[in-house]
Design a protein around this motif. Structure first.
Motif, PDB file in Angstrom:
ATOM      1  N   UNK A   1      17.693  35.757 -71.333  1.00 34.56           N
ATOM      2  CA  UNK A   1      18.366  36.065 -72.598  1.00 34.56           C
ATOM      3  C   UNK A   1      18.533  34.845 -73.496  1.00 34.56           C
ATOM      4  N   UNK A   2      18.191  33.655 -73.010  1.00 38.96           N
ATOM      5  CA  UNK A   2      18.300  32.466 -73.852  1.00 38.96           C
ATOM      6  C   UNK A   2      17.284  32.517 -74.986  1.00 38.96           C
ATOM      7  N   UNK A   3      17.723  32.112 -76.159  1.00 38.74           N
ATOM      8  CA  UNK A   3      16.795  31.977 -77.279  1.00 38.74           C
ATOM      9  C   UNK A   3      15.935  30.734 -77.086  1.00 38.74           C
ATOM     10  N   UNK A   4      14.826  30.678 -77.807  1.00 40.18           N
ATOM     11  CA  UNK A   4      13.994  29.486 -77.783  1.00 40.18           C
ATOM     12  C   UNK A   4      14.806  28.301 -78.285  1.00 40.18           C
ATOM     13  N   UNK A   5      14.826  27.243 -77.506  1.00 41.94           N
ATOM     14  CA  UNK A   5      15.590  26.062 -77.885  1.00 41.94           C
ATOM     15  C   UNK A   5      16.987  26.018 -77.299  1.00 41.94           C
ATOM     16  N   UNK A   6      17.502  27.143 -76.820  1.00 41.12           N
ATOM     17  CA  UNK A   6      18.824  27.153 -76.198  1.00 41.12           C
ATOM     18  C   UNK A   6      18.734  26.588 -74.782  1.00 41.12           C
ATOM     19  N   UNK A   7      19.667  25.727 -74.440  1.00 40.63           N
ATOM     20  CA  UNK A   7      19.653  25.096 -73.119  1.00 40.63           C
ATOM     21  C   UNK A   7      21.000  25.194 -72.423  1.00 40.63           C
ATOM     22  N   UNK A   8      21.848  26.112 -72.867  1.00 42.56           N
ATOM     23  CA  UNK A   8      23.161  26.278 -72.236  1.00 42.56           C
ATOM     24  C   UNK A   8      23.452  27.758 -72.056  1.00 42.56           C
ATOM     25  N   UNK A   9      23.838  28.135 -70.844  1.00 44.48           N
ATOM     26  CA  UNK A   9      24.192  29.529 -70.557  1.00 44.48           C
ATOM     27  C   UNK A   9      25.641  29.752 -70.942  1.00 44.48           C
ATOM     28  N   UNK A  10      25.852  30.668 -71.881  1.00 44.29           N
ATOM     29  CA  UNK A  10      27.190  31.017 -72.359  1.00 44.29           C
ATOM     30  C   UNK A  10      27.626  32.354 -71.767  1.00 44.29           C
ATOM     31  N   UNK A  11      28.904  32.711 -71.878  1.00 45.13           N
ATOM     32  CA  UNK A  11      29.349  34.007 -71.348  1.00 45.13           C
ATOM     33  C   UNK A  11      28.559  35.196 -71.884  1.00 45.13           C
ATOM     34  N   UNK A  12      28.116  35.114 -73.142  1.00 43.05           N
ATOM     35  CA  UNK A  12      27.397  36.243 -73.733  1.00 43.05           C
ATOM     36  C   UNK A  12      26.056  36.492 -73.057  1.00 43.05           C
ATOM     37  N   UNK A  13      25.537  35.502 -72.329  1.00 43.28           N
ATOM     38  CA  UNK A  13      24.252  35.664 -71.643  1.00 43.28           C
ATOM     39  C   UNK A  13      24.386  36.366 -70.304  1.00 43.28           C
ATOM     40  N   UNK A  14      25.605  36.588 -69.838  1.00 42.26           N
ATOM     41  CA  UNK A  14      25.810  37.213 -68.536  1.00 42.26           C
ATOM     42  C   UNK A  14      25.753  38.726 -68.641  1.00 42.26           C
ATOM     43  N   UNK A  15      25.358  39.425 -67.573  1.00 38.31           N
ATOM     44  CA  UNK A  15      25.350  40.893 -67.593  1.00 38.31           C
ATOM     45  C   UNK A  15      26.753  41.451 -67.799  1.00 38.31           C
ATOM     46  N   UNK A  16      26.821  42.625 -68.395  1.00 36.64           N
ATOM     47  CA  UNK A  16      28.100  43.246 -68.702  1.00 36.64           C
ATOM     48  C   UNK A  16      28.949  43.478 -67.457  1.00 36.64           C
ATOM     49  N   UNK A  17      28.313  43.832 -66.329  1.00 30.74           N
ATOM     50  CA  UNK A  17      29.094  44.137 -65.131  1.00 30.74           C
ATOM     51  C   UNK A  17      29.893  42.931 -64.678  1.00 30.74           C
ATOM     52  N   UNK A  18      29.341  41.721 -64.862  1.00 33.98           N
ATOM     53  CA  UNK A  18      30.068  40.513 -64.482  1.00 33.98           C
ATOM     54  C   UNK A  18      31.217  40.266 -65.448  1.00 33.98           C
ATOM     55  N   UNK A  19      30.951  40.386 -66.749  1.00 37.53           N
ATOM     56  CA  UNK A  19      31.991  40.154 -67.751  1.00 37.53           C
ATOM     57  C   UNK A  19      33.131  41.147 -67.607  1.00 37.53           C
ATOM     58  N   UNK A  20      32.778  42.421 -67.396  1.00 35.63           N
ATOM     59  CA  UNK A  20      33.807  43.444 -67.282  1.00 35.63           C
ATOM     60  C   UNK A  20      34.655  43.248 -66.032  1.00 35.63           C
ATOM     61  N   UNK A  21      34.005  42.910 -64.912  1.00 39.14           N
ATOM     62  CA  UNK A  21      34.750  42.731 -63.661  1.00 39.14           C
ATOM     63  C   UNK A  21      35.714  41.562 -63.763  1.00 39.14           C
ATOM     64  N   UNK A  22      35.272  40.470 -64.389  1.00 37.97           N
ATOM     65  CA  UNK A  22      36.140  39.306 -64.523  1.00 37.97           C
ATOM     66  C   UNK A  22      37.219  39.555 -65.561  1.00 37.97           C
ATOM     67  N   UNK A  23      36.859  40.281 -66.619  1.00 35.80           N
ATOM     68  CA  UNK A  23      37.852  40.584 -67.644  1.00 35.80           C
ATOM     69  C   UNK A  23      38.987  41.424 -67.128  1.00 35.80           C
ATOM     70  N   UNK A  24      38.704  42.284 -66.106  1.00 37.52           N
ATOM     71  CA  UNK A  24      39.739  43.142 -65.534  1.00 37.52           C
ATOM     72  C   UNK A  24      40.433  42.502 -64.348  1.00 37.52           C
ATOM     73  N   UNK A  25      39.941  41.293 -63.930  1.00 39.32           N
ATOM     74  CA  UNK A  25      40.476  40.673 -62.723  1.00 39.32           C
ATOM     75  C   UNK A  25      41.832  40.040 -62.992  1.00 39.32           C
ATOM     76  N   UNK A  26      42.642  39.853 -61.958  1.00 40.18           N
ATOM     77  CA  UNK A  26      43.903  39.135 -62.134  1.00 40.18           C
ATOM     78  C   UNK A  26      43.627  37.713 -62.592  1.00 40.18           C
ATOM     79  N   UNK A  27      44.572  37.140 -63.323  1.00 38.34           N
ATOM     80  CA  UNK A  27      44.401  35.768 -63.790  1.00 38.34           C
ATOM     81  C   UNK A  27      44.414  34.824 -62.607  1.00 38.34           C
ATOM     82  N   UNK A  28      43.415  33.938 -62.568  1.00 34.64           N
ATOM     83  CA  UNK A  28      43.302  32.959 -61.500  1.00 34.64           C
ATOM     84  C   UNK A  28      43.194  31.586 -62.137  1.00 34.64           C
TER      85      UNK A  28
END
Length: 676
Positions: free
Chosen positions: A576-603
């Motif tokens: 999902x990185x654009x040409x020239x991008x060299x950093x993985x941001x949260x937006x590049x992660x699959x939704x299932x990971x973002x949703x699971x962490x978003x619903x997780x207790x604060x750690x």
């Protein structure tokens, strides 16, 4: 995750462009993905009317049957992949579609509620979704562009198709001929940024299955510049005949080797491309079918490879000229061991893992079997290979057998081999079993907890007598093997339940070790770095890094699929990185990971979490806790506010907004949930 405001802003931009286009007849020069702009221009030249109503399929059932027969191989190999993809997106209001090279949909599978809606716009088997029939759409555009395309909502040329969001990728055979397209379509309101990545992966699986099927009578060499890449979706495949001639290279192999389409014939013999003979490689594969070997290209570059010899190839190779494929050379002592996985190279600082490695190091080389237990995907086979490579048998064969993957009626002949004519359909010359192949080396029985009870009794006898008797043979053959076993089951419980022999349990459980699951390990950052460096999606020479907020999300996710799942998530992020991008941001992660962490207790990570030190629970009196989901929420809030302000400031001109924000236009599209 894109909020309603961002979706509204995105929709407003596209609707504004549609109105301008309708009024002026001039295709916009910006504001939409380039493939969509080109498609709009083609549709305009075709004289298509944006307001045209839904056309019912013009084909008959007979036409569909003829098309399916014409693409029978494609349909057969794609159906299973489509089922797998649908499992990943089940209940998301989507469907997976397969179209032939003309754009006719051959097969579709999806959620019933969306399938009903799709039928209303003729998104169904038998309908032709070429551009000339349906205007701008992902299937039609990807067949013309010969590249992955995503079309979201109102970007469809025809108004009636604006309810869809479609992501498609083209399917090619190894000759570079276009076979069709794989598409994932859904409701335009539920677009997910990783959908096109899923379609690409599905296409890779289909192309690989087609290649393996067409070249079943050839030896298949799978390779990658890094050892971790062999066996993954990004490995290259070469088909080699019994004379050592390279007869085919798949798309990934051509990319890795820098070979242009339709230039495979120029590769010639194996020795033209690699230093060393094909016969030597055959000899290694015969002794250790699962061996990962290092090969040197004539250019001086080195790759890691595994050779697969099918029964059909072996039968054909019997008549090969002497000195070619039939040669089974002795082990090559010059083979470099620099990239071998050893117990030392697996040491990454996690205390629980280090405890396992230290215990194994004390046992390796002794006549004591090791039983590795752990969850699926936690790296049991990798540990087994490290044990083999760290002991005195490192130059001998390492033979891995997955007891759960072999049909019960074949496991006996697979393990013990058979003599010619032992049963109907047997090869006249017989076959050596996997236990015999491991002679002088290591036998690794993966998922031994799934071995049938009858085979457990035979295996016990082999371990006791150190002899193996092939099916149909009158005498036994001595074998010298080191034994490693692995299972995700608790064998002690299996013994109590009567599903595993107690005497065999004590025979294989000389040293029992338990691999920690990924969620319990403190070396996540080191694992991520190693997986990124081993991925073929990794752009060279640039180094891809992981943003701190992204690493925090990865650290908070529970990883039910362990390291195997982490590798898949990182492959998606890199894709999902654009040409020239060299950093993985949260937006590049699959939704299932973002949703699971978003619903997780604060750690709260410990102060050394970013350095890969052990994670710990936040002390109750911590005055300034930093919940893991917070970086994600903060980043999203800042991005959304900045993007909204920039879009308003420049009156919907996304190119100007992107320049103002200092990001690539494609990055801005993705932040808005648009295709990349």
């Amino acid at each position: 995750m894109v909020d309603n405001t961002m979706r509204a802003a995105q929709a407003a931009v596209v609707e504004s462009l549609r109105r301008q286009f309708s009024a002026s007849g001039q295709v916009p020069d910006a504001g939409l993905p380039v493939p969509v702009l080109r498609s709009w221009a083609r549709c305009q030249r075709l004289g298509l009317d944006m307001g045209e109503r839904v056309r019912p399929p013009s084909t008959t059932r007979g036409d569909l049957m003829v098309a399916r027969e014409r693409s029978a191989a494609l349909l057969a190999h794609a159906s299973g992949v489509m089922e797998h993809l649908h499992e990943q997106i089940r209940s998301s209001g989507s469907m997976v579609l397969l179209a032939d090279a003309s754009g006719m949909i051959l097969h579709g599978i999806g959620d019933p509620a969306f399938v009903d809606r799709a039928n209303r716009v003729a998104l169904q088997a038998g309908a032709n979704w070429s551009e000339c029939e349906r205007g701008t759409n992902a299937i039609g555009a990807t067949l013309i562009e010969r590249a992955p395309v995503e079309v979201l909502g109102a970007e469809h040329y025809l108004d009636c198709n604006g309810v869809l969001t479609c992501s498609a990728a083209p399917i090619f055979d190894w000759r570079g001929e276009l076979l069709g397209a794989l598409d994932i379509s859904g409701d335009h309101r539920s677009h997910q940024p990783h959908t096109l990545g899923l379609a690409r992966m599905g296409v890779r699986l289909v192309e690989r299955r087609l290649f393996e099927s067409e070249h079943a009578r050839h030896a298949l060499l799978s390779f990658h510049p890094r050892p971790e890449g062999v066996g993954g979706l990004q490995e290259g495949l070469l088909a080699i005949d019994a004379d050592g001639e390279i007869v085919a290279a798949d798309r990934q192999a051509r990319a890795l080797l820098g070979v242009e389409e339709r230039r495979v014939a120029g590769l010639g013999n194996f020795s033209n491309l690699f230093r060393g003979g094909f016969g030597t490689l055959i000899g290694r594969a015969a002794r250790d079918p699962a061996a990962l070997v290092e090969l040197e290209l004539r250019s001086g570059a080195r790759i890691h490879a595994r050779l697969r010899l099918s029964p059909a190839w072996q039968a054909g190779a019997q008549s090969a000229p002497a000195g070619t494929a039939r040669v089974a050379a002795a082990p090559d002592p010059s083979r470099s061991a620099r990239h071998r996985t050893t117990l030392e190279t697996l040491s990454t600082g996690d205390p629980a893992l280090q405890f396992v490695l230290d215990r194994c190091a004390r046992i390796v080389g002794r006549s004591i079997p090791i039983l590795i237990q752990g969850e699926s995907g936690s790296g049991k086979e990798l540990l087994a290979r490290a044990c083999h490579n760290s002991g005195p048998r490192a130059d001998g064969p390492f033979v891995a057998v997955n007891c759960a993957a072999i049909p019960e009626n074949l496991i006996e002949s697979e393990l013990f081999g058979y003599v010619g004519g032992a049963f109907t359909g047997a090869r006249k010359e017989g076959a050596i079993g996997r236990i015999q192949q491991a002679h002088g080396g290591t036998l690794f029985l993966d998922e031994i907890g799934d071995m049938p009870l009858a085979m457990q009794a035979r295996l016990l006898r082999v371990l006791q007598e150190r002899c193996v008797q092939p099916v149909g043979a009158g005498s036994a053959v001595p074998v010298d093997i080191a034994l490693l076993c692995a299972t995700h089951r608790q064998l002690g419980e299996q013994v109590k339940a009567g599903r595993f022999r107690e005497d065999l349990y004590y025979r294989v459980n000389g040293l029992g070790v338990q691999l920690p699951p990924l969620r319990a390990r403190s070396d996540l950052q080191g694992i991520v770095r190693r997986l990124l460096d081993g991925s073929s999606h990794h752009p060279e020479p640039a180094r891809v890094d992981v943003a701190p907020e992204t690493m925090a999300i990865l650290a908070a996710y529970p990883w039910p699929g362990n390291i195997r799942q982490l590798q898949n998530v990182l492959e998606v992020a890199l894709a999902l990185l654009d040409e020239g991008e060299t950093r993985i941001l949260p937006v590049h992660l699959p939704e299932e990971v973002l949703q699971a962490v978003g619903d997780a207790p604060a750690l709260a990570p410990s102060a050394g979490a970013e350095r890969g030190e052990p994670r710990s629970a936040r002390p109750a009196d911590d005055p300034d806790p930093l919940p893991l989901p917070l970086p994600l929420r903060r980043a999203r809030a800042l991005d959304d506010d900045a993007i909204r302000a920039a879009i308003e400031r420049f009156d919907g001109n996304l190119s100007a907004a992107a320049r103002h924000l200092g990001v690539a236009r494609n990055t801005l599209y993705r932040r808005m949930g648009r295709p990349f």
